[in-house]
Design a protein around this motif. Sequence first.
Motif, PDB file in Angstrom:
ATOM      1  N   THR A 179      34.665  35.293  30.805  1.00 47.91           N
ATOM      2  CA  THR A 179      35.406  35.676  32.003  1.00 47.91           C
ATOM      3  C   THR A 179      36.256  36.910  31.739  1.00 47.91           C
ATOM      4  OG1 THR A 179      35.540  33.320  32.436  1.00 47.91           O
ATOM      5  CG2 THR A 179      36.895  34.761  33.795  1.00 47.91           C
TER       6      THR A 179
ATOM      7  N   SER B 124      46.502  41.455  38.530  1.00 48.30           N
ATOM      8  CA  SER B 124      45.110  41.891  38.622  1.00 48.30           C
ATOM      9  C   SER B 124      44.213  40.866  37.960  1.00 48.30           C
ATOM     10  CB  SER B 124      44.934  43.234  37.916  1.00 48.30           C
ATOM     11  OG  SER B 124      45.159  43.073  36.532  1.00 48.30           O
ATOM     12  N   ALA B 125      42.916  40.996  38.222  1.00 51.68           N
ATOM     13  CA  ALA B 125      41.960  40.075  37.601  1.00 51.68           C
ATOM     14  C   ALA B 125      42.009  40.207  36.087  1.00 51.68           C
ATOM     15  CB  ALA B 125      40.546  40.364  38.102  1.00 51.68           C
TER      16      ALA B 125
ATOM     17  N   SER C 275      44.984  38.236  34.927  1.00 48.95           N
ATOM     18  CA  SER C 275      44.729  36.796  35.060  1.00 48.95           C
ATOM     19  C   SER C 275      43.921  36.310  33.870  1.00 48.95           C
ATOM     20  CB  SER C 275      43.942  36.500  36.337  1.00 48.95           C
ATOM     21  OG  SER C 275      44.595  36.992  37.463  1.00 48.95           O
TER      22      SER C 275
ATOM     23  N   GLY D  18      39.478  40.402  41.741  1.00 44.07           N
ATOM     24  CA  GLY D  18      38.738  39.174  41.452  1.00 44.07           C
ATOM     25  C   GLY D  18      37.280  39.285  41.872  1.00 44.07           C
TER      26      GLY D  18
ATOM     27  N   ILE E 203      50.452  37.291  36.018  1.00 38.39           N
ATOM     28  CA  ILE E 203      49.102  36.731  36.144  1.00 38.39           C
ATOM     29  C   ILE E 203      48.490  37.088  37.496  1.00 38.39           C
ATOM     30  CG2 ILE E 203      49.801  34.490  37.091  1.00 38.39           C
ATOM     31  CD1 ILE E 203      47.737  33.220  35.203  1.00 38.39           C
ATOM     32  N   GLY E 204      49.357  37.379  38.491  1.00 39.47           N
ATOM     33  CA  GLY E 204      48.846  37.706  39.824  1.00 39.47           C
ATOM     34  C   GLY E 204      48.661  39.198  40.061  1.00 39.47           C
TER      35      GLY E 204
ATOM     36  N   ALA F 189      46.570  33.691  40.682  1.00 35.23           N
ATOM     37  CA  ALA F 189      45.746  34.543  39.823  1.00 35.23           C
ATOM     38  C   ALA F 189      44.593  35.129  40.640  1.00 35.23           C
ATOM     39  CB  ALA F 189      45.208  33.732  38.648  1.00 35.23           C
ATOM     40  N   HIS F 190      43.864  36.054  40.024  1.00 33.53           N
ATOM     41  CA  HIS F 190      42.800  36.740  40.767  1.00 33.53           C
ATOM     42  C   HIS F 190      41.478  36.667  40.052  1.00 33.53           C
ATOM     43  CE1 HIS F 190      45.287  38.319  43.924  1.00 33.53           C
ATOM     44  NE2 HIS F 190      46.175  38.695  43.027  1.00 33.53           N
ATOM     45  N   PHE F 191      41.031  35.461  39.716  1.00 34.41           N
ATOM     46  CA  PHE F 191      39.721  35.369  39.088  1.00 34.41           C
ATOM     47  C   PHE F 191      38.608  35.540  40.114  1.00 34.41           C
ATOM     48  CE2 PHE F 191      42.306  33.033  36.012  1.00 34.41           C
ATOM     49  CZ  PHE F 191      41.911  33.654  34.853  1.00 34.41           C
TER      50      PHE F 191
ATOM     51  N   LEU G 255      35.851  40.557  33.579  1.00 35.58           N
ATOM     52  CA  LEU G 255      36.911  40.993  34.497  1.00 35.58           C
ATOM     53  C   LEU G 255      37.861  42.025  33.898  1.00 35.58           C
ATOM     54  CD1 LEU G 255      37.886  37.560  36.123  1.00 35.58           C
ATOM     55  CD2 LEU G 255      36.452  39.342  37.101  1.00 35.58           C
TER      56      LEU G 255
ATOM     57  N   ASN H  27      38.787  45.190  35.788  1.00 34.23           N
ATOM     58  CA  ASN H  27      39.319  45.102  37.162  1.00 34.23           C
ATOM     59  C   ASN H  27      40.840  45.054  37.139  1.00 34.23           C
ATOM     60  OD1 ASN H  27      36.596  44.748  37.327  1.00 34.23           O
ATOM     61  ND2 ASN H  27      36.672  42.911  38.586  1.00 34.23           N
TER      62      ASN H  27
END
Lengths: 656, 219, 116
Positions: free
Chosen positions: B60, B148-149, B152, A270, B145-146, A261-263, B64, B67
Amino acid sequence: MFEKIKEFASEFFVTGDPLIYGADVGIALTLISIVVVLTYFKRWGWLWREWLTSVDHKKIGIMYIIASLLMLFRGGVDALLMRTQLAMPDMQFLEPEHYNQIFTTHGVIMILFMAMPLMFGLFNIVIPLQIGARDVAYPFLNSLSFWLFFWGAMLFNMSFVIGGSPNAGWLAYPPLSELSHSPGVGQDFYIWGIQISGIGSLMTGINFIVTILKMRAPGMKLMKMPMFTWSTLSSCITIIFAFPILTVTLALLFLDRYLGAHFFTLDGGGNPMMYINLIWMWGHPEVYIVVLPAFGIFSEIVSTFSRKKLFGYKSMVFALMSISFFSFFTWAHHFFTMGSGANVNAFFAITTMIIAIPTGVKVFNWLFTMFRGRISYKSPMLWTMGFIPCFVVGGMTGVLLSVAPADFQFHNSYFLIAHFHQVLIGGVAFGYFAGLYYWWPKMFGFKLNEKLGKWAFWLWNIGFYVCFMPQYFLGLDGMTRRVSSYGWDMGWGPLNLVSTIGGFLMGIGFLFQVWQIAHSIKFMERDTTGDPWNGRTLEWSIPSPAPVYNFATLPQATEQDAWWEEKQRREQGQKPAAQPPLEPIHMPRNSGIPFIKSFCWFVAGFGFVFDWLWIAIPGLAGVAICMLIRSFTYNTDYYIPVDEIKRTEAALRGSV
Amino acid sequence: METTFLGRKRKRLEAAHADIGGHSAGGSHDEHHDHESLKTFGFWIFLITDCILFGTLFATYIVLRGNTNGGPTAEELFQMPGVIASTFILLTSSFTSGLAVLSMNRGNVKGLIGWLAVTALLGASFITLEITEFVHMVQAENATIGTSAFLSAFYTLVGTHGLHVSLGLVWMVALMIQLARHGITAVTKRKVNVISLYWHFLDVVWIFVFTIVYMMGVM
Amino acid sequence: MAQQPNGSHGAGGHGHSSHKGHGSFKSYLIGFLLSIVLTIIPLVAILKDLVEGTAALVVLLVTAVLQFIVQLLFFMHLNEEDKPRYNLMTLIFGLVIVLTIVAGSIWIMTNNAVAH
C-alpha cells in the motif's frame, strides 16, 4: 431531556420498517425465552462449565455448527426476501435502501458467518479424531477462536436492529463504503464484525496446521493421512496467508473512516482501486478456503460409500496443494473491467484457467472411485452425487468468466451471480451438508432420519437448478446484480418468477432439514457401534460420541484407511495388536478467559462503531487484562487418572 | 529455536519408549518439552502471517507514496539523523535479546533478566524517538495522517511497526516478572525463545522500513 | 501430547551439552557486526551520493536482503532446523506471497489507467 432521548433512540434503533419491528419482537422473545428456560431449569452453571468455558474440540465444533446453522437461517431469509422482491417487475415489497442492506448482509453472513464456522465446526469435530490425537495443538486458542467468531458475528448481526445495516455490498467497495458516501454506522459494524471474527479464523488456521503437522498418530506419515485432513491442511495454509491481507484492508478502511486518512478516498490522493486490488487478494483465496474442505469431505464419503480405496490418492493431494498455491495468483480476474490493460488481464485469465485443471483432476478421481464400487445411496452419498454435476457446470461457467474479453459482458451480471452460487451452493453448501450427515453420528451418537433427508436433498437439488439456471439467461439478457427492481418492458419477469420459485423450494428443503433433526433427536435409535457407515478412518474406531480424551491409548496408523485395514485383519481372524497399558492422560483445563476476552473485543468494537471512546477504551483494557492474566497463569492442565479412563471406557464400550 | 528441543526430545523419547512404539501418553518430563516446542512452532507461523500483514502495508505504501496531494514529500519530511539513530538502537536490541537467550541457555537467570531489561530499554528509546519524530512532523510540518495518501500510508506502516514494538515491551516486562518468580523452566524458556524470535522479526521489518520508506524516500 | 515419530532428525550431531541450536556468543557477535556493516553501506552510498538511480536501488535492496538473511541465520538459527523443515517451508511460501502482494499490486496499479 425526554425529546433528546427520543431523538437518540430513533437514531440508535433501526425504525420505520414493519419487517424490522417484527424481527425486533422475534429477537426479544427468543432472548427472553432462552433466559427463562435456563433460569427455570437452573442451567446457567451447566452452560458456563460445560460449554462456554470448554476447550474440548468436540464441544467447540458443535457450538460452531449450531451458530452457523442459525446464520444459515438468517442468510437464507435474506435470500428469500430478495427473491420475493424480484419475483415480479415493479414489486413494492422492499425499499431500495433496505434491498441494498439485505444483499450486503446476505453475502457477508453466508460466506463469513455461515460457511466459515460450519467449516471450522467440521475441522474441530473430525481432525483430531481422524489423525488419532487427543485434542488440537492449542485448545485454549481454539476456544478463543470460536468466541471471537461468535462475538464478531453478534456485532455484525446487531446492526440489523441497532444503528442500521451495512449496505455497500459484501466486500464494501470504496468510495461507496467511505464516510463521504456511507455516513451511517452500518459500515463500521461491517468492519469490526469481520475484523474480530477474522482474527479468530487466522488463529484457527495456525492451530490446525500445527495439529496436523505435529500431532498425528504414530506411524501416520503425511502421505497416509485421510483426504479430509489433507484438504483441511491446504485450506488452513490458504487461511494463514490470506487472512492477514483482509485484516490490513479493513484496518485501512477503518482509518479512512475514523481518522480521516486517505487510502481509498476520492480526494487527498487516495485510490479506491487499491482497495479492490487488496480485498480480492484475500477474497479469491477465501473461496478456495471454503471449498477445499468440501473436496476432502466428498473424498471421504465417496470412498466410504463405494467400499473402495480412494482413486488417485497422490494426484488428489497434489491437486489440493496446487489449488491452494494457485489461488493466490488469480485475484485480478474479479476486476478485469477495472482497466489495468491487456497484459495484466491476460496473465490473470491464464492463471484462472490453470486452476481449473487440478479441480478437474479431482472430479475424475471421484468418478473412478465410484466406478465398479458397491455404492450405497445414503444421505451423505446423495449430496455427493448431487454435487458432482452441479460443480462441473459451475466450474465450466467459471472458465467462461475467466476469458477476459468475454468477462466485459458477464461482469456484475446475473450470469456471475448464477456462477458463484453454483460453486458455493453446489460445492460448499452441499459439501458441508454431506459432511454434517456423515459425521453427525460421531458427534451425537445417532444417525439422521434417511427419509426426511431424501426429501430435503431433492428439494434442495431441484430447487437449486430452478433458481439459478434462469439466472444465467437473465445475465445474458442484461440483468445486472444488485438491482432492486426492474420494469415490465425489460422482459425479465418470467425467468425471475421461476428463479424465485426455486429459491423457495430450497427454503422448504431447509425446513425439512430442521424437521429431520428434530425428528431424529426424538426417534432415532442410538448407534452403539461407533462405526455406523462401515468407515475407513480412525474416527470410526472409537465410540460415538467420543470420550473427552478421544483415544484411551493412541492408535497406530501405518497405512492409509487405517481403521478399514484393521477391520479387514480382524475379519481374517487376526487378533488386534496388544494394547499398551493405560497411562494417565494429559488434558487442558477449561477456561473462561476466551469467552470474556472475546466479549471485551465485542465491547471495544461496539465503542468504535459509535465512536464512543468511553466504551471502546474499557473494552480494549479488558482485552489487555485478559491477555496478562493468561500469561501469568501456569496451572493450565491436569491429568485424567487411569481408573477414570477404565471406568469411562467400560461404560462406553460395554464389556469389550 | 524450537527445532533443537524437538530433535533432542525425539531422541530421548524414542530411547525411552522404543518398546511401546515410540510414544508416551503419560506425564513425563519429555511431554512438557514437546508441548512447548509445539507452541514455538505455532508462534513461528504467526510471525509468517505477520510478514504478510507488513507485506500488505508495504504494498500500500509503495503504491500510494507518490500521492502527496500537494502536501510535504518524503524528501522534505524525513530527518535522517533520528532515523539512523533508531536503526542502530533497534539493531543493538536484537543483538542483546540474543544475548538474553545465551544467558538462559547457560542457566543464568540474572543475566537473562538483565539482558532482557537492556533490550527493553533500547526498545523504549526506539519508541521515544519514533514518537518524537511523529510529533515533530505533525506540529512543525503540519503533516497529519489526513494530509495525503502518502502520509496515511507512512503513518500506518511505521506506526504499525511501532505498535508491535510497544506490545513487545509490555510483554517483555510481564516476562521478566514471571522469570523472577518461576526461574528458568520449560515454560519460561519457551516464552523467552518466542519473544526473542519476535524481537528479531521486528528488527527485520524495520530493516525494510528503513530501506523502502526512509532511504528510498530521501534518495 | 502426540508427537509424530516419523521423519528423521537431522545429522544428529548435537548432544545435550553443545547447545548448537541456540547459537554461540561468537555467532551472535558476527551477526551483529555484519548487520551493522550492512546498514552502514547503504547509508554511506546514498547519503554521500556515491550511487544514483537504479544502482542506488540495487544497493539498497541487496543490502536489505542480505541483512534479512543474516538475521535469519545468525539470530534466528533457521539453518539448524531438523527435518522436516516446516519452519523454512512456511517462511519460503510466506515470502512468495509477500512478493506477490507487493509486485502484483505495483504491476496492477501502475497499469491501471484510472489510477492516474
